[in-house]
Scaffold this active site. Structure first.
Site, PDB file in Angstrom:
ATOM      1  N   ASP A 315       0.881  -1.138   0.000  1.00 21.46           N
ATOM      2  CA  ASP A 315       0.000   0.000   0.000  1.00 21.46           C
ATOM      3  C   ASP A 315       0.943   1.219   0.000  1.00 21.46           C
ATOM      4  O   ASP A 315       2.080   1.104   0.422  1.00 21.46           O
ATOM      5  CB  ASP A 315      -0.804  -0.104   1.300  1.00 21.46           C
ATOM      6  CG  ASP A 315      -1.518   1.146   1.664  1.00 21.46           C
ATOM      7  OD1 ASP A 315      -2.434   1.500   0.932  1.00 21.46           O
ATOM      8  OD2 ASP A 315      -1.190   1.744   2.703  1.00 21.46           O
ATOM      9  N   ASP A 506      -0.802  -0.229   5.931  1.00 24.43           N
ATOM     10  CA  ASP A 506      -0.589   0.522   7.170  1.00 24.43           C
ATOM     11  C   ASP A 506      -1.516   0.025   8.278  1.00 24.43           C
ATOM     12  O   ASP A 506      -1.437   0.456   9.403  1.00 24.43           O
ATOM     13  CB  ASP A 506      -0.760   2.028   6.941  1.00 24.43           C
ATOM     14  CG  ASP A 506      -2.111   2.372   6.361  1.00 24.43           C
ATOM     15  OD1 ASP A 506      -3.057   1.589   6.556  1.00 24.43           O
ATOM     16  OD2 ASP A 506      -2.233   3.419   5.718  1.00 24.43           O
ATOM     17  N   ASP A 510      -6.925  -0.969   5.436  1.00 24.60           N
ATOM     18  CA  ASP A 510      -6.544  -2.035   4.518  1.00 24.60           C
ATOM     19  C   ASP A 510      -7.058  -3.402   4.924  1.00 24.60           C
ATOM     20  O   ASP A 510      -6.644  -4.403   4.352  1.00 24.60           O
ATOM     21  CB  ASP A 510      -5.019  -2.133   4.447  1.00 24.60           C
ATOM     22  CG  ASP A 510      -4.427  -0.862   3.902  1.00 24.60           C
ATOM     23  OD1 ASP A 510      -5.045  -0.277   3.007  1.00 24.60           O
ATOM     24  OD2 ASP A 510      -3.353  -0.464   4.374  1.00 24.60           O
TER      25      ASP A 510
HETATM   26  P1  ADP Z   1      -3.130   4.147  -0.216  1.00 19.38           P
HETATM   27  O1  ADP Z   1      -3.828   3.080  -0.953  1.00 19.38           O
HETATM   28  O2  ADP Z   1      -2.032   4.755  -0.970  1.00 19.38           O
HETATM   29  O3  ADP Z   1      -2.736   3.796   1.178  1.00 19.38           O
HETATM   30  P2  ADP Z   1      -5.610   5.131   0.678  1.00 19.38           P
HETATM   31  O4  ADP Z   1      -6.398   4.035   0.061  1.00 19.38           O
HETATM   32  O5  ADP Z   1      -5.461   5.170   2.127  1.00 19.38           O
HETATM   33  O6  ADP Z   1      -4.205   5.269  -0.018  1.00 19.38           O
HETATM   34  O7  ADP Z   1      -6.230   6.498   0.216  1.00 19.38           O
HETATM   35  C1  ADP Z   1      -6.151   6.911  -1.126  1.00 19.38           C
HETATM   36  C2  ADP Z   1      -6.123   8.387  -1.171  1.00 19.38           C
HETATM   37  O8  ADP Z   1      -7.342   8.875  -0.666  1.00 19.38           O
HETATM   38  C3  ADP Z   1      -5.047   8.961  -0.305  1.00 19.38           C
HETATM   39  O9  ADP Z   1      -3.896   9.227  -1.029  1.00 19.38           O
HETATM   40  C4  ADP Z   1      -5.672  10.221   0.223  1.00 19.38           C
HETATM   41  O10 ADP Z   1      -5.364  11.283  -0.649  1.00 19.38           O
HETATM   42  C5  ADP Z   1      -7.141   9.994   0.152  1.00 19.38           C
HETATM   43  N1  ADP Z   1      -7.775   9.739   1.443  1.00 19.38           N
HETATM   44  C6  ADP Z   1      -8.265   8.584   1.906  1.00 19.38           C
HETATM   45  N2  ADP Z   1      -8.813   8.734   3.118  1.00 19.38           N
HETATM   46  C7  ADP Z   1      -8.653  10.016   3.450  1.00 19.38           C
HETATM   47  C8  ADP Z   1      -9.006  10.816   4.576  1.00 19.38           C
HETATM   48  N3  ADP Z   1      -9.620  10.299   5.650  1.00 19.38           N
HETATM   49  N4  ADP Z   1      -8.672  12.101   4.553  1.00 19.38           N
HETATM   50  C9  ADP Z   1      -8.038  12.626   3.503  1.00 19.38           C
HETATM   51  N5  ADP Z   1      -7.694  11.958   2.415  1.00 19.38           N
HETATM   52  C10 ADP Z   1      -7.991  10.664   2.372  1.00 19.38           C
HETATM   53 MG    MG Z   2      -2.935   3.424   3.196  1.00 21.28          MG
END
Ligand code: ADP
Ligand code: MG
Length: 612
Positions: A315, A506, A510
């Site tokens: 991730d 993290d 996930d």
């Molecule tokens: P990754 O898959 O890279 O870990 P996430 O799935 O956690 O990323 O989230 C994808 C994107 O959505 C992040 O890069 C972020 O910009 C946005 N995002 C997700 N949840 C939040 C939140 N609670 N507040 C702000 N941005 C968020």
């Molecule tokens: Mg993440």
């Protein structure tokens, strides 16, 4: 002398069947010396037949449960030695059967010692300071959120608490494996299990004991240690052919010599111990060692898969990028202020566990801005947060999600910066710019995986392609899947052709993809998050390099377990071959086979130590 006798007494009580076997042996020896050889022979014979019958009974029960064990060899060894009158050898085989359990409990206690040490250190008392400043000792379970607690120099923090009189140094090695002391400032949270430095400090409890770090980790470890791991895979593969070979050699020996004694001599040399005990001992030892290194491996199956991953997926946000992103600046649109944007965003993010959300909440707190009061707050995993303020819709999250098809009023950010967009009633009111840096160790970890021979390494992210490719490029990851929803991540992991698949996340949003992977690895010192429950491996230290450490430990453990099995089987086969030719008397074969057991089990315990 008294102490020695007492400790012998304790052992006799703990292992009654071993003691009985030894006792019968001693009495029989004395009687034989006194000229009562015939009586001794009958006594020993009856005793070993009893042991064999018990063993047979257990075997039948296991067989009904769908397991076909190696114990058939030991029953045959006793039956054949009794049949040909080799009752001393029969007694040694009986000792092996009864002693196997004792040896196993000794070895697994040794193997678990590191986990047990962790559990025994659980804090039990807290010193509560009341309003008048009086200190009284209370049970840890009686601590309530908001209590002020005194922690004396060198004491363990009893529950998670906010530091009142910082700065102070803490040793967090027992919860994270990190050996350097960590300095915390006033207001920072000291997790339970960290050890105070050389100055008495006060904390305000933020969690009750049951929800505190150390207690949660101990619960995880206890769970891991008690799941009767299914190490039987290797044993299952080998046990039937091994039994077949032993029986074949016994028959061959009999045919060659025309003497059934030869068959008994072969059978006593066939020992199942390396398969049944040595390999499980190595696994438990390896899991204990991993725990000491800040990695909880929850089952033997995960350990086996972790040893040789064929696909590793990461991730991005919070895993490959820094654990602690910082708000750089806030861009309001004309007509709104920084404070309006920040208070709306902080209100929406207040309850989100996302790493970026925490950065926003922290930035608002630092600026002394309170979050807006919002209703109907819902997180859209991998996108952001939806809410309602006095009837107007609020969206906070990744630009694509907040814009929802509209034109972005802001210019593109330089690579390396991330934006959280904020909208109210369908209109963008500003954006928050964060620097979400790549973890300094990430590049080395990816290179380490390649060096270990992992053929496929990929990034799965909910973030936009542009940022994703930028990060991947710097890390040497050549396969990128961007703009994913949590369900897309699950689909990709479930469909991966090269298995086992390890997914590192993290541990916050996930959970589904961690559960879908063969080995889900949850990162971060927060051992308590929802995803940790769906994860197979939890990394307690907020450092990605633990992944390589965990794989190295898993690999060494597997190597030692397999090695123990093959050493045991090899020696046992050599002994049986020798016995087939008639050069190994039954009693010698029975004793030698006992030595093989001890050697392989001690070898299994080596998995307690770190790989180089
Ligand atoms: P990754 O898959 O890279 O870990 P996430 O799935 O956690 O990323 O989230 C994808 C994107 O959505 C992040 O890069 C972020 O910009 C946005 N995002 C997700 N949840 C939040 C939140 N609670 N507040 C702000 N941005 C968020
Ligand atoms: Mg993440």
């Amino acid at each position: 002398m008294r102490a020695v006798l007492l400790s012998i007494g304790r052992r006799v009580r703990r292992f009654p069947s071993v003691s009985a076997t030894v006792g019968v042996g001693l009495v029989a020896l004395i009687m034989t010396a006194a000229g009562l050889g015939e009586v001794a022979r009958i006594g020993v014979t009856v005793f070993v037949i009893g042991i064999a019958a018990l063993q047979l009974w257990q075997m039948v029960r296991q067989f009904r449960g769908g397991h076909w064990g190696l114990d058939v060899l030991s029953v045959l060894a006793i039956a054949s030695t009794v049949a040909v009158g080799e009752y001393w050898a029969a007694l040694v085989v009986a000792l092996m059967i009864t002693g196997g359990g004792a040896l196993e409990s000794y070895a697994s206690a040794r193997a678990r010692s590191q986990m047990d040490a962790l559990m025994q250190r659980t804090p039990r008392v807290a010193h509560r300071v009341d309003d008048s400043g009086t200190v009284s000792d209370i049970e840890v379970d009686a601590v309530m959120v908001g209590d002020v607690l005194l922690v004396k120099p060198g004491e363990m923090v009893p529950v998670d608490g906010e530091l009142i009189d910082g700065p102070a140094e803490f040793d967090q090695s027992s919860i994270t494996g990190e050996s350097l002391p960590v300095e915390l400032t006033t207001g920072a949270t000291a997790p339970s299990g960290s050890v105070n430095g050389d100055r008495a400090i006060r904390l305000r409890a933020v969690s009750i004991a049951g929800d505190s770090q150390y207690q949660l980790i101990v619960a995880l470890v206890a769970d891991a240690a008690s799941t009767k791991a299914r190490f039987v895979r290797i044993a299952d593969r080998v046990s039937i052919p091994f039994t077949g070979v032993a029986l074949g050699l016994a028959a061959l020996g009999w045919a060659l010599s025309g003497d059934p004694v030869r068959a008994a001599e072969v059978l006593v040399a066939a020992t199942p111990c390396p398969l049944l005990i040595a390999a499980p001992v190595a696994f438990v030892a390896g899991m204990g060692n991993a725990a000491r290194n800040g990695v909880i491996i929850k089952s033997g199956d995960s350990l086996e898969a972790l040893a040789h991953p064929r696909t590793v997926t990461f991730d991005k946000t919070g895993t490959l990028t820094g654990g602690a992103p910082r708000v750089e600046r806030i861009d309001p649109v004309a007509g709104t202020t920084v404070a309006q944007v920040l208070s709306l965003a902080a209100g929406a993010e207040a309850l989100s566990p996302h790493v970026l959300a925490r950065a926003v909440v922290d930035a608002a707190a630092e600026a002394g801005i309170a979050g807006d009061d919002l209703t109907e707050v819902r997180e859209q995993p991998g996108a952001g947060v939806l809410a309602d303020r006095a009837g107007e819709a609020v969206r906070v999250g990744k630009p694509a999600f907040v814009l929802d098809g509209r034109q972005d009023p802001f210019p593109l950010l330089p690579l390396g910066d991330t934006a959280i967009a904020v909208s109210l009633a369908g209109i963008i009111i500003g954006r928050i710019v964060l620097r979400d840096q790549i973890r300094p160790e990430a590049r080395g970890v990816v290179a380490g995986l390649r060096a270990l021979g992992v053929p496929r390494i990929a990034m799965l992210t909910g973030d936009a392609e542009r940022t994703a490719f930028h990060v991947a490029e710097q890390l040497g990851i050549d396969e990128v899947h961007a703009d994913l929803l949590p369900a897309d991540k699950v689909r990709i992991v479930a469909a991966a052709p090269e298995r086992p698949v390890v997914m590192v996340g993290d541990g916050v949003n996930d959970a589904p993809v961690l559960a879908a992977a063969d080995v889900g690895v949850a990162m971060g010192a927060r051992g308590a998050t929802a995803a940790s429950e769906s994860a197979d491996v939890v990394i307690l230290l907020d450092n990605l390099d633990r992944l390589d450490v965990a794989i190295a430990i898993a690999r060494r453990t597997m190597r030692i377990a397999t090695q123990s099995i093959w050493i045991g089987i090899g020696l046992s086969l050599a002994l049986m071959l020798a016995a087939t030719t008639g050069v190994v008397p039954a009693i010698v074969g029975a004793l030698a086979q006992e030595v093989i057991d001890v050697v392989t089990i001690l070898n299994g315990l080596r998995a307690m130590r770190n790989p180089r």
